[in-house]
Design a protein around this motif. Sequence first.
Motif, short mmCIF file in Angstrom:
data_model
loop_
_atom_site.label_atom_id
_atom_site.label_comp_id
_atom_site.label_asym_id
_atom_site.label_seq_id
_atom_site.Cartn_x
_atom_site.Cartn_y
_atom_site.Cartn_z
N ASP A 33 41.25 44.41 49.84
CA ASP A 33 42.29 43.71 48.71
C ASP A 33 41.99 43.06 47.57
O ASP A 33 42.60 43.31 46.74
CB ASP A 33 42.92 42.76 49.97
N ARG A 34 40.66 42.46 47.56
CA ARG A 34 40.15 42.00 46.50
C ARG A 34 39.79 42.87 45.60
O ARG A 34 40.04 42.83 44.21
CB ARG A 34 39.19 40.92 46.69
N GLU A 35 39.33 44.02 45.98
CA GLU A 35 38.93 44.98 45.00
C GLU A 35 40.05 45.86 44.46
O GLU A 35 40.00 45.92 43.31
CB GLU A 35 38.08 45.99 45.84
N ASN A 36 41.22 45.81 45.39
CA ASN A 36 42.23 46.62 44.65
C ASN A 36 43.07 45.71 43.75
O ASN A 36 43.37 46.11 42.79
CB ASN A 36 43.15 46.84 45.83
N GLU A 37 43.00 44.51 44.01
CA GLU A 37 43.38 43.42 42.84
C GLU A 37 42.82 43.67 41.73
O GLU A 37 43.35 43.59 40.56
CB GLU A 37 43.41 42.13 43.41
N PHE A 38 41.38 43.66 41.79
CA PHE A 38 40.60 43.73 40.60
C PHE A 38 40.92 45.11 39.68
O PHE A 38 41.05 44.96 38.47
CB PHE A 38 39.31 43.58 40.79
N TYR A 39 40.95 46.00 40.37
CA TYR A 39 41.33 47.37 39.97
C TYR A 39 42.64 47.20 39.06
O TYR A 39 42.86 47.84 38.24
CB TYR A 39 41.15 48.40 41.03
N ALA A 40 43.45 46.76 39.82
CA ALA A 40 44.96 46.88 39.16
C ALA A 40 44.80 45.83 37.88
O ALA A 40 45.71 46.27 37.08
CB ALA A 40 45.96 46.04 40.15
N ALA A 41 44.19 44.84 37.77
CA ALA A 41 44.03 44.07 36.87
C ALA A 41 43.46 44.80 35.66
O ALA A 41 43.78 44.67 34.34
CB ALA A 41 43.11 42.68 37.17
N GLN A 42 42.13 45.69 35.97
CA GLN A 42 41.59 46.58 34.99
C GLN A 42 42.63 47.50 34.30
O GLN A 42 42.58 47.83 33.07
CB GLN A 42 40.65 47.21 35.53
N ILE A 43 43.33 48.25 35.22
CA ILE A 43 44.36 49.11 34.92
C ILE A 43 45.46 48.30 33.60
O ILE A 43 45.76 48.74 32.74
CB ILE A 43 45.22 49.65 35.90
N TYR A 44 45.89 47.28 34.13
CA TYR A 44 46.86 46.53 33.33
C TYR A 44 46.16 46.20 32.00
O TYR A 44 46.91 46.35 31.00
CB TYR A 44 47.32 45.26 34.11
N LEU A 45 44.88 45.73 31.84
CA LEU A 45 44.20 45.55 30.72
C LEU A 45 44.09 46.64 29.60
O LEU A 45 44.25 46.57 28.58
CB LEU A 45 43.17 44.72 31.12
N ALA A 46 43.73 47.83 30.35
CA ALA A 46 43.46 48.98 29.73
C ALA A 46 45.06 49.40 29.11
O ALA A 46 44.89 49.80 27.82
CB ALA A 46 42.98 50.11 30.79
N GLU B 27 35.71 52.23 35.50
CA GLU B 27 35.93 50.89 36.30
C GLU B 27 34.74 50.09 36.54
O GLU B 27 34.93 49.01 36.98
CB GLU B 27 36.72 51.38 37.68
N ASP B 28 33.66 50.73 36.47
CA ASP B 28 32.45 50.05 36.72
C ASP B 28 32.04 49.18 35.69
O ASP B 28 31.17 48.11 35.82
CB ASP B 28 31.21 50.85 37.23
N ARG B 29 32.43 49.54 34.32
CA ARG B 29 31.96 48.80 33.21
C ARG B 29 33.31 47.88 32.60
O ARG B 29 33.00 46.88 31.95
CB ARG B 29 31.33 49.59 32.26
N TYR B 30 34.43 48.53 32.56
CA TYR B 30 35.50 48.02 31.73
C TYR B 30 35.92 46.67 32.08
O TYR B 30 36.43 46.38 33.14
CB TYR B 30 36.78 48.90 31.83
N ALA B 31 36.11 45.62 31.19
CA ALA B 31 36.86 44.41 31.16
C ALA B 31 36.12 43.62 32.53
O ALA B 31 36.93 42.76 32.74
CB ALA B 31 38.24 44.60 31.29
N ILE B 32 34.91 43.86 32.93
CA ILE B 32 34.56 43.10 33.92
C ILE B 32 34.55 41.53 33.82
O ILE B 32 35.13 40.78 34.59
CB ILE B 32 33.01 43.30 34.45
N LYS B 33 34.05 41.01 32.68
CA LYS B 33 34.24 39.45 32.69
C LYS B 33 35.69 38.91 32.50
O LYS B 33 35.88 38.11 32.85
CB LYS B 33 33.59 39.20 31.17
#
Length: 73
Positions: A37-50, A60-66
């Motif tokens: 669930d945490r990983e999916n939330e993180f991934y969804a946030a990356q997609i949103y920011l992209a 996904e291993d590098r984009y917008a991690i911080k």
Amino acid sequence: MKNTIEWHEKCLKNRIAFASSQRRQIIRLQEELERNDRENEFYAAQIYLAKQDGKDGFDEDRYAIKRVTKALG
């Protein structure tokens, strides 16, 4: 069929051990589900920011991690 008390005690011991094993498995599965669930939330946030950044793709291993880590705090 009639069985001895010792036989029933052995069966009970095995049943208790099995229940304990199931509890450990449930705990492990719950922890895995929470991690997913945490990983999916993180991934969804990356997609949103992209999308917000106008990207057409990302790693996904590098984009917008911080940024995502900060946002999800």
